[in-house]
Design a protein around this motif. Structure first.
Motif, PDB file in Angstrom:
ATOM      1  N   LEU A  58     -12.585  20.747  42.565  1.00  0.00           N
ATOM      2  CA  LEU A  58     -11.146  20.594  42.428  1.00  0.00           C
ATOM      3  C   LEU A  58     -10.694  21.422  41.231  1.00  0.00           C
ATOM      4  CD1 LEU A  58      -8.773  19.075  43.730  1.00  0.00           C
ATOM      5  CD2 LEU A  58      -9.252  17.167  42.202  1.00  0.00           C
ATOM      6  N   GLY A  59     -10.119  22.592  41.503  1.00  0.00           N
ATOM      7  CA  GLY A  59      -9.748  23.508  40.432  1.00  0.00           C
ATOM      8  C   GLY A  59      -8.359  23.246  39.888  1.00  0.00           C
ATOM      9  N   GLN A  60      -8.254  23.265  38.555  1.00  0.00           N
ATOM     10  CA  GLN A  60      -6.998  23.081  37.824  1.00  0.00           C
ATOM     11  C   GLN A  60      -6.058  22.088  38.516  1.00  0.00           C
ATOM     12  OE1 GLN A  60      -8.290  26.278  38.247  1.00  0.00           O
ATOM     13  NE2 GLN A  60      -7.425  26.607  40.264  1.00  0.00           N
ATOM     14  N   PRO A  61      -6.503  20.827  38.677  1.00  0.00           N
ATOM     15  CA  PRO A  61      -5.738  19.833  39.445  1.00  0.00           C
ATOM     16  C   PRO A  61      -4.347  19.555  38.914  1.00  0.00           C
ATOM     17  CG  PRO A  61      -7.490  18.769  38.167  1.00  0.00           C
ATOM     18  CD  PRO A  61      -7.738  20.243  38.116  1.00  0.00           C
ATOM     19  N   HIS A 107      -9.992  27.395  36.466  1.00  0.00           N
ATOM     20  CA  HIS A 107     -10.180  28.814  36.760  1.00  0.00           C
ATOM     21  C   HIS A 107      -9.033  29.685  36.281  1.00  0.00           C
ATOM     22  CE1 HIS A 107     -12.441  26.624  39.960  1.00  0.00           C
ATOM     23  NE2 HIS A 107     -13.341  27.560  39.729  1.00  0.00           N
ATOM     24  N   MET A 108      -7.914  29.069  35.929  1.00  0.00           N
ATOM     25  CA  MET A 108      -6.745  29.860  35.540  1.00  0.00           C
ATOM     26  C   MET A 108      -5.805  29.020  34.694  1.00  0.00           C
ATOM     27  SD  MET A 108      -4.705  29.820  39.205  1.00  0.00           S
ATOM     28  CE  MET A 108      -6.194  30.161  40.144  1.00  0.00           C
ATOM     29  N   ASN A 109      -5.161  29.654  33.746  1.00  0.00           N
ATOM     30  CA  ASN A 109      -4.139  28.981  32.960  1.00  0.00           C
ATOM     31  C   ASN A 109      -2.843  28.898  33.763  1.00  0.00           C
ATOM     32  OD1 ASN A 109      -5.942  28.753  30.829  1.00  0.00           O
ATOM     33  ND2 ASN A 109      -5.212  30.623  29.818  1.00  0.00           N
ATOM     34  N   ARG A 110      -2.001  27.968  33.405  1.00  0.00           N
ATOM     35  CA  ARG A 110      -0.731  27.799  34.115  1.00  0.00           C
ATOM     36  C   ARG A 110       0.076  29.102  34.125  1.00  0.00           C
ATOM     37  NH1 ARG A 110      -0.935  22.839  31.345  1.00  0.00           N
ATOM     38  NH2 ARG A 110      -1.018  21.026  32.725  1.00  0.00           N
ATOM     39  N   GLY A 111       0.571  29.451  35.316  1.00  0.00           N
ATOM     40  CA  GLY A 111       1.415  30.634  35.448  1.00  0.00           C
ATOM     41  C   GLY A 111       0.657  31.941  35.450  1.00  0.00           C
ATOM     42  N   GLU A 112      -0.685  31.892  35.450  1.00  0.00           N
ATOM     43  CA  GLU A 112      -1.488  33.111  35.412  1.00  0.00           C
ATOM     44  C   GLU A 112      -2.467  33.139  36.574  1.00  0.00           C
ATOM     45  OE1 GLU A 112      -3.304  33.526  31.583  1.00  0.00           O
ATOM     46  OE2 GLU A 112      -1.401  33.381  30.505  1.00  0.00           O
ATOM     47  N   ASN A 113      -3.091  34.300  36.776  1.00  0.00           N
ATOM     48  CA  ASN A 113      -4.099  34.442  37.820  1.00  0.00           C
ATOM     49  C   ASN A 113      -5.439  33.904  37.364  1.00  0.00           C
ATOM     50  OD1 ASN A 113      -2.381  35.765  39.699  1.00  0.00           O
ATOM     51  ND2 ASN A 113      -2.701  37.725  38.663  1.00  0.00           N
ATOM     52  N   GLY A 159      -8.574  39.177  35.262  1.00  0.00           N
ATOM     53  CA  GLY A 159      -8.147  39.639  33.950  1.00  0.00           C
ATOM     54  C   GLY A 159      -8.575  41.065  33.637  1.00  0.00           C
ATOM     55  N   LYS A 160      -7.687  41.835  33.025  1.00  0.00           N
ATOM     56  CA  LYS A 160      -7.986  43.205  32.596  1.00  0.00           C
ATOM     57  C   LYS A 160      -8.349  43.173  31.104  1.00  0.00           C
ATOM     58  CE  LYS A 160      -6.820  44.845  36.641  1.00  0.00           C
ATOM     59  NZ  LYS A 160      -7.845  45.378  37.567  1.00  0.00           N
ATOM     60  N   TYR A 161      -9.496  42.579  30.813  1.00  0.00           N
ATOM     61  CA  TYR A 161      -9.856  42.284  29.429  1.00  0.00           C
ATOM     62  C   TYR A 161     -10.111  43.542  28.600  1.00  0.00           C
ATOM     63  CZ  TYR A 161     -10.341  37.838  31.757  1.00  0.00           C
ATOM     64  OH  TYR A 161     -10.094  36.734  32.518  1.00  0.00           O
ATOM     65  N   GLU A 162     -10.508  44.600  29.284  1.00  0.00           N
ATOM     66  CA  GLU A 162     -10.773  45.843  28.557  1.00  0.00           C
ATOM     67  C   GLU A 162      -9.508  46.418  27.926  1.00  0.00           C
ATOM     68  OE1 GLU A 162     -10.606  47.024  33.005  1.00  0.00           O
ATOM     69  OE2 GLU A 162     -11.029  45.263  31.758  1.00  0.00           O
ATOM     70  N   TYR A 163      -8.345  45.944  28.390  1.00  0.00           N
ATOM     71  CA  TYR A 163      -7.075  46.418  27.838  1.00  0.00           C
ATOM     72  C   TYR A 163      -6.469  45.434  26.834  1.00  0.00           C
ATOM     73  CZ  TYR A 163      -7.445  49.574  31.827  1.00  0.00           C
ATOM     74  OH  TYR A 163      -7.890  50.498  32.733  1.00  0.00           O
ATOM     75  N   LEU A 164      -7.182  44.359  26.563  1.00  0.00           N
ATOM     76  CA  LEU A 164      -6.682  43.343  25.646  1.00  0.00           C
ATOM     77  C   LEU A 164      -7.417  43.412  24.318  1.00  0.00           C
ATOM     78  CD1 LEU A 164      -6.459  40.212  27.998  1.00  0.00           C
ATOM     79  CD2 LEU A 164      -4.624  41.804  27.399  1.00  0.00           C
ATOM     80  N   ASN A 165      -6.717  43.114  23.233  1.00  0.00           N
ATOM     81  CA  ASN A 165      -7.421  42.997  21.956  1.00  0.00           C
ATOM     82  C   ASN A 165      -8.026  41.599  21.844  1.00  0.00           C
ATOM     83  OD1 ASN A 165      -5.422  41.168  20.880  1.00  0.00           O
ATOM     84  ND2 ASN A 165      -4.144  42.933  20.353  1.00  0.00           N
ATOM     85  N   LEU A 217     -18.034  25.048  32.113  1.00  0.00           N
ATOM     86  CA  LEU A 217     -17.196  25.020  30.903  1.00  0.00           C
ATOM     87  C   LEU A 217     -16.810  26.404  30.392  1.00  0.00           C
ATOM     88  CD1 LEU A 217     -16.208  23.258  28.301  1.00  0.00           C
ATOM     89  CD2 LEU A 217     -18.395  23.991  27.336  1.00  0.00           C
ATOM     90  N   THR A 218     -17.729  27.356  30.431  1.00  0.00           N
ATOM     91  CA  THR A 218     -17.498  28.682  29.839  1.00  0.00           C
ATOM     92  C   THR A 218     -17.245  29.753  30.903  1.00  0.00           C
ATOM     93  OG1 THR A 218     -19.917  28.893  29.700  1.00  0.00           O
ATOM     94  CG2 THR A 218     -18.749  28.230  27.690  1.00  0.00           C
ATOM     95  N   TYR A 219     -16.704  29.352  32.018  1.00  0.00           N
ATOM     96  CA  TYR A 219     -16.443  30.252  33.150  1.00  0.00           C
ATOM     97  C   TYR A 219     -15.783  31.588  32.770  1.00  0.00           C
ATOM     98  CZ  TYR A 219     -13.848  31.845  37.333  1.00  0.00           C
ATOM     99  OH  TYR A 219     -13.277  32.586  38.335  1.00  0.00           O
ATOM    100  N   PRO A 220     -14.765  31.633  31.904  1.00  0.00           N
ATOM    101  CA  PRO A 220     -14.126  32.936  31.611  1.00  0.00           C
ATOM    102  C   PRO A 220     -15.089  33.987  31.065  1.00  0.00           C
ATOM    103  CG  PRO A 220     -12.750  31.138  30.818  1.00  0.00           C
ATOM    104  CD  PRO A 220     -14.069  30.521  31.207  1.00  0.00           C
ATOM    105  N   LEU A 221     -16.192  33.552  30.446  1.00  0.00           N
ATOM    106  CA  LEU A 221     -17.136  34.511  29.880  1.00  0.00           C
ATOM    107  C   LEU A 221     -17.863  35.311  30.961  1.00  0.00           C
ATOM    108  CD1 LEU A 221     -18.699  32.447  26.939  1.00  0.00           C
ATOM    109  CD2 LEU A 221     -16.730  33.988  26.906  1.00  0.00           C
TER     110      LEU A 221
END
Length: 213
Positions: free
Chosen positions: A24-27, A51-57, A62-68, A98-102
């Motif tokens: 059950l993702g981001q219930p 898997h995602m923050n509110r209002g985001e994908n 994520g295009k992390y290479e373009y983020l600081n 827990l550390t899925y974004p990594l």
């Protein structure tokens, strides 16, 4: 999801040991449907995940290479604050990966993150889970991916245990048959090194302990 539950429930008439579970993702982002699923008596097991923050994908996109690094850390702060909200809701059995974004930030883009900056909120997440009688998952999918570690890794499994955590599942997060059970032995080894003598599975939403050999 509801159709999947119905199909697995039919199979349980033939295979009595079959367990009907769901992730059950981001219930809290669709609370009405999440409540409907969480209250389904046909389910044996629910993984709660983010898997995602509110209002985001999904973090996958994520295009992390373009983020600081400050932008990435801000995103992760939001991730764990929202995850804590989900854990307070607590209508699931274990917290997934827990550390899925990594998987994407570090594994795919090679950006190292100082995770110690999030230790306080993660500790609060664990305490909330423990107070609600909930467990965490060792997700072994990262072992077969570029990331090369489990989600979460040893550090956080040990933290959960030292805070009084009792219920620990180990799953391969297989999206195809060839990955079924992949990395489970390593997951069990991390559990043992963290001080766990048992891993858990769920039947009728109740934890069942299996001794680790």
């Amino acid at each position: 999801a509801l159709k999947s539950i119905e199909e697995v429930t039919k199979l349980k008439n033939t295979f009595s040991n079959l367990i009907c579970g769901i992730e059950l993702g981001q219930p809290l982002q669709n609370l009405e449907k999440a409540e409907l699923v969480a209250n389904d008596s046909k389910l044996d097991f629910i993984i709660g995940s983010h898997h995602m923050n509110r209002g985001e994908n999904d973090f996958y996109y994520g295009k992390y290479e373009y983020l600081n690094i400050c932008s990435i850390e801000h995103m992760l702060t939001r991730c764990y604050v929202e995850m804590l909200e989900m854990c307070k809701w607590a209508k699931f059995d274990v917290l997934g990966h827990l550390t899925y974004p990594l998987r994407y930030i570090t594994g795919e883009c090679g950006i190292e993150v100082d995770m110690s900056k999030f230790d306080d909120v993660i500790e609060t997440i664990f305490k909330t889970l423990i107070n609600n009688g909930k467990g965490i998952e060792i997700n072994t999918s990262g072992l077969r991916q570029k990331y090369g570690k489990t989600f979460p890794d040893f550090k956080y499994v040990k933290m959960y245990k030292e805070l009084g955590g009792e219920f620990l599942t180990v799953g391969s997060d297989a999206h195809c048959t060839k990955d079924l059970g992949s990395g489970i032995d390593m997951g069990f080894e991390i559990a043992k090194q963290s001080g766990f003598k048992y891993v858990t599975y769920y039947k009728n939403r109740k934890p069942k302990l299996i001794k680790i050999d």
